[in-house]
Write a protein that holds these residues in place. Structure first.
Motif, PDB file in Angstrom:
ATOM      1  N   ASN A   1      11.919   5.603  -6.934  1.00 48.99           N
ATOM      2  CA  ASN A   1      13.244   5.829  -8.329  1.00 48.99           C
ATOM      3  C   ASN A   1      13.478   7.146  -7.925  1.00 48.99           C
ATOM      4  OD1 ASN A   1      12.607   2.988  -8.186  1.00 48.99           O
ATOM      5  ND2 ASN A   1      10.452   3.241  -9.680  1.00 48.99           N
ATOM      6  N   TYR A   2      14.757   7.452  -7.878  1.00 51.25           N
ATOM      7  CA  TYR A   2      14.861   8.742  -7.579  1.00 51.25           C
ATOM      8  C   TYR A   2      16.383   9.119  -8.236  1.00 51.25           C
ATOM      9  CZ  TYR A   2      15.819  13.607  -5.607  1.00 51.25           C
ATOM     10  OH  TYR A   2      16.808  15.070  -5.656  1.00 51.25           O
ATOM     11  N   GLU A   3      16.564   9.347  -8.842  1.00 46.07           N
ATOM     12  CA  GLU A   3      18.471  10.772  -9.470  1.00 46.07           C
ATOM     13  C   GLU A   3      18.831   9.120  -9.960  1.00 46.07           C
ATOM     14  OE1 GLU A   3      19.966  12.479  -7.339  1.00 46.07           O
ATOM     15  OE2 GLU A   3      18.585  14.972  -7.535  1.00 46.07           O
ATOM     16  N   ASP A   4      18.173   8.141 -11.157  1.00 48.35           N
ATOM     17  CA  ASP A   4      18.314   6.651 -10.987  1.00 48.35           C
ATOM     18  C   ASP A   4      18.933   5.715 -10.040  1.00 48.35           C
ATOM     19  OD1 ASP A   4      17.805   7.753 -14.170  1.00 48.35           O
ATOM     20  OD2 ASP A   4      20.294   8.307 -13.991  1.00 48.35           O
ATOM     21  N   GLN A   5      18.319   5.998  -8.913  1.00 45.96           N
ATOM     22  CA  GLN A   5      18.784   5.745  -7.727  1.00 45.96           C
ATOM     23  C   GLN A   5      17.033   4.240  -7.315  1.00 45.96           C
ATOM     24  OE1 GLN A   5      20.789   6.800  -5.048  1.00 45.96           O
ATOM     25  NE2 GLN A   5      22.399   7.467  -6.221  1.00 45.96           N
ATOM     26  N   VAL A   6      17.142   3.275  -7.322  1.00 47.80           N
ATOM     27  CA  VAL A   6      16.571   2.993  -6.717  1.00 47.80           C
ATOM     28  C   VAL A   6      16.594   2.129  -4.915  1.00 47.80           C
ATOM     29  CG1 VAL A   6      15.050   0.489  -6.055  1.00 47.80           C
ATOM     30  CG2 VAL A   6      15.507   1.531  -8.346  1.00 47.80           C
ATOM     31  N   LYS A   7      15.331   3.522  -4.260  1.00 49.16           N
ATOM     32  CA  LYS A   7      15.669   3.304  -2.650  1.00 49.16           C
ATOM     33  C   LYS A   7      14.505   2.822  -2.044  1.00 49.16           C
ATOM     34  CE  LYS A   7      18.326   7.372  -2.266  1.00 49.16           C
ATOM     35  NZ  LYS A   7      19.413   7.038  -1.794  1.00 49.16           N
ATOM     36  N   VAL A   8      14.418   1.401  -1.358  1.00 55.10           N
ATOM     37  CA  VAL A   8      13.662   0.829  -0.888  1.00 55.10           C
ATOM     38  C   VAL A   8      12.907   0.707   0.830  1.00 55.10           C
ATOM     39  CG1 VAL A   8      12.428  -1.243  -0.070  1.00 55.10           C
ATOM     40  CG2 VAL A   8      13.459  -0.803  -2.323  1.00 55.10           C
ATOM     41  N   PHE A   9      12.303   1.231   1.362  1.00 59.35           N
ATOM     42  CA  PHE A   9      12.000   1.873   2.875  1.00 59.35           C
ATOM     43  C   PHE A   9      10.680   0.731   3.746  1.00 59.35           C
ATOM     44  CE2 PHE A   9      12.945   5.520   0.176  1.00 59.35           C
ATOM     45  CZ  PHE A   9      14.220   6.289   1.581  1.00 59.35           C
ATOM     46  N   ASN A  10      11.324   0.331   4.435  1.00 55.43           N
ATOM     47  CA  ASN A  10       9.806  -0.601   5.297  1.00 55.43           C
ATOM     48  C   ASN A  10       9.547   0.402   6.616  1.00 55.43           C
ATOM     49  OD1 ASN A  10      11.433  -2.940   3.912  1.00 55.43           O
ATOM     50  ND2 ASN A  10      12.750  -2.705   5.048  1.00 55.43           N
TER      51      ASN A  10
ATOM     52  N   PRO B   1       7.041   3.927   7.563  1.00 54.57           N
ATOM     53  CA  PRO B   1       7.308   5.464   6.724  1.00 54.57           C
ATOM     54  C   PRO B   1       8.273   6.450   7.978  1.00 54.57           C
ATOM     55  CG  PRO B   1       5.398   4.680   7.721  1.00 54.57           C
ATOM     56  CD  PRO B   1       6.778   3.076   8.554  1.00 54.57           C
ATOM     57  N   ALA B   2       8.790   5.920   8.817  1.00 49.09           N
ATOM     58  CA  ALA B   2       9.882   6.653   9.836  1.00 49.09           C
ATOM     59  C   ALA B   2      11.159   6.742   8.403  1.00 49.09           C
ATOM     60  CB  ALA B   2      10.224   6.316  10.384  1.00 49.09           C
ATOM     61  N   GLU B   3      11.209   6.221   8.317  1.00 52.17           N
ATOM     62  CA  GLU B   3      12.362   5.427   7.071  1.00 52.17           C
ATOM     63  C   GLU B   3      12.493   6.843   5.902  1.00 52.17           C
ATOM     64  OE1 GLU B   3      13.478   1.971   5.819  1.00 52.17           O
ATOM     65  OE2 GLU B   3      14.038   1.768   7.585  1.00 52.17           O
ATOM     66  N   ALA B   4      10.984   6.812   5.458  1.00 52.39           N
ATOM     67  CA  ALA B   4      10.542   7.091   4.274  1.00 52.39           C
ATOM     68  C   ALA B   4      10.899   9.009   4.554  1.00 52.39           C
ATOM     69  CB  ALA B   4       9.054   6.911   3.336  1.00 52.39           C
ATOM     70  N   VAL B   5      10.436   9.552   5.772  1.00 45.26           N
ATOM     71  CA  VAL B   5       9.733  10.915   6.393  1.00 45.26           C
ATOM     72  C   VAL B   5      11.783  11.343   6.075  1.00 45.26           C
ATOM     73  CG1 VAL B   5       9.727  12.547   8.226  1.00 45.26           C
ATOM     74  CG2 VAL B   5       7.565   9.887   7.633  1.00 45.26           C
ATOM     75  N   ALA B   6      12.507  10.590   6.927  1.00 45.00           N
ATOM     76  CA  ALA B   6      13.631  10.870   6.959  1.00 45.00           C
ATOM     77  C   ALA B   6      14.357  11.631   5.842  1.00 45.00           C
ATOM     78  CB  ALA B   6      14.583   9.525   7.506  1.00 45.00           C
ATOM     79  N   PHE B   7      13.977  11.024   5.292  1.00 42.12           N
ATOM     80  CA  PHE B   7      14.951  10.430   2.780  1.00 42.12           C
ATOM     81  C   PHE B   7      13.528  11.878   2.293  1.00 42.12           C
ATOM     82  CE2 PHE B   7      13.651   9.633  -1.574  1.00 42.12           C
ATOM     83  CZ  PHE B   7      14.294  10.145  -1.978  1.00 42.12           C
ATOM     84  N   ILE B   8      12.233  12.367   3.040  1.00 43.62           N
ATOM     85  CA  ILE B   8      11.786  13.300   2.250  1.00 43.62           C
ATOM     86  C   ILE B   8      12.273  14.212   2.698  1.00 43.62           C
ATOM     87  CG2 ILE B   8       9.930  14.526   2.108  1.00 43.62           C
ATOM     88  CD1 ILE B   8       7.957  12.042   1.728  1.00 43.62           C
ATOM     89  N   ASP B   9      12.626  14.528   4.520  1.00 46.19           N
ATOM     90  CA  ASP B   9      12.862  15.403   5.243  1.00 46.19           C
ATOM     91  C   ASP B   9      14.634  16.102   4.038  1.00 46.19           C
ATOM     92  OD1 ASP B   9      11.377  15.899   6.398  1.00 46.19           O
ATOM     93  OD2 ASP B   9      12.878  14.714   8.351  1.00 46.19           O
ATOM     94  N   ARG B  10      15.704  15.041   3.660  1.00 48.58           N
ATOM     95  CA  ARG B  10      16.532  14.830   3.148  1.00 48.58           C
ATOM     96  C   ARG B  10      16.462  16.009   1.475  1.00 48.58           C
ATOM     97  NH1 ARG B  10      18.072   9.948   5.300  1.00 48.58           N
ATOM     98  NH2 ARG B  10      17.597   9.051   3.026  1.00 48.58           N
ATOM     99  N   LEU B  11      15.253  15.374   1.289  1.00 49.82           N
ATOM    100  CA  LEU B  11      14.945  15.913  -0.202  1.00 49.82           C
ATOM    101  C   LEU B  11      14.522  17.855  -0.107  1.00 49.82           C
ATOM    102  CD1 LEU B  11      12.928  13.812  -2.203  1.00 49.82           C
ATOM    103  CD2 LEU B  11      15.162  13.806  -2.195  1.00 49.82           C
ATOM    104  N   GLN B  12      14.253  17.765   0.105  1.00 50.92           N
ATOM    105  CA  GLN B  12      14.114  18.905   1.143  1.00 50.92           C
ATOM    106  C   GLN B  12      14.656  20.274   1.421  1.00 50.92           C
ATOM    107  OE1 GLN B  12      10.742  18.623   4.661  1.00 50.92           O
ATOM    108  NE2 GLN B  12       8.811  18.250   2.796  1.00 50.92           N
ATOM    109  N   LYS B  13      15.893  19.432   2.498  1.00 54.04           N
ATOM    110  CA  LYS B  13      16.782  20.252   2.031  1.00 54.04           C
ATOM    111  C   LYS B  13      18.060  20.649   1.033  1.00 54.04           C
ATOM    112  CE  LYS B  13      17.027  18.550   7.393  1.00 54.04           C
ATOM    113  NZ  LYS B  13      17.854  17.739   8.520  1.00 54.04           N
TER     114      LYS B  13
END
Length: 224
Positions: free
Chosen positions: A201-210, A212-224
């Motif tokens: 749950n991030y910024e009023d959005q719900v994202k689902v990752f099937n 770990p690689a998908e989730a890591v890419a999401f975290i990388d975008r957060l860091q940028k």
């Protein structure tokens, strides 16, 4: 000259005979090669079908095992021998002590309980977990929820209650361990749903990752 021609004729006939033998052998080898190639293709196709069937059976078996564990809980941290040979009765009396009787509307029914089937732990090793089957699924879910909301202690030892997942599901869920730690550090709300899907749950959005690689890419975008 005649003798020489006769010798040449003999050698030529011999070479011709040898050539015929070689040609026949080559034809036989080519025929065998074609047959072997056909048989290999058939075997590869059969192997692919067997693999596909095996994957389906493995998936069904894992699903059946997961369903058989649906009402189970795993109690971690209880010292060895505390159940005194009567694990079901022990867990029945343990639950209200851990969760406080006031949190429970009624006595939780425990169908059966046992230690995980592995060698008994020594005094220096971590005690074996206790697997308990709760009669009602809703009560099992309630126990898990209360265990997350309260710190459980037994004779001064910290106790944890978890769902009882299959080995495959546990492996899949462990794959998200580093990702979940990173999300905690960033104070991002998440839920690891069954069997192994990470809901963020991030910024009023719900994202689902099937994965770990998908989730890591999401975290990388957060860091940028």
């Amino acid at each position: 000259m005649n003798k020489r021609f006769d010798l040449l004729d003999e050698k030529f006939e011999t070479l011709t005979a040898n050539q015929l033998v070689l040609t026949r052998r080559v034809d036989e080898a080519e025929a065998q090669g074609t047959d072997h190639e056909r048989r290999i293709q058939a075997l590869e196709q059969s192997l692919a079908e067997v693999r596909q069937t095996n994957m389906k059976l493995h998936s069904k078996l894992d699903d059946l095992e997961g369903r058989s564990r649906r009402n189970n809980i795993k109690i971690v941290g209880i010292p060895e021998g505390e159940e005194k040979g009567r694990p079901t009765e022990f867990v029945t009396s343990l639950i209200p002590k851990l969760l406080e009787q006031g949190n429970l509307a009624k006595q939780v029914i425990v169908d059966r309980a046992h230690r995980v089937p592995m060698p008994r732990a020594t005094s220096t090793q971590r005690p074996r977990s206790i697997i308990a089957r709760i009669h009602f699924y809703q009560e099992k879910e309630m126990l898990l929820r209360l265990s997350r909301q309260n710190q459980l202690v037994y004779n001064g030892a910290r106790i944890f209650i978890y769902p009882d997942y299959t080995a495959d599901v546990m492996t899949q869920r462990r794959g998200f361990r580093d990702v979940m730690q990173a999300l905690r550090e960033k104070e991002v709300t998440f839920i690891l749903r069954f069997p192994a899907r990470l809901q963020v749950n991030y910024e009023d959005q719900v994202k689902v990752f099937n994965s770990p690689a998908e989730a890591v890419a999401f975290i990388d975008r957060l860091q940028k």
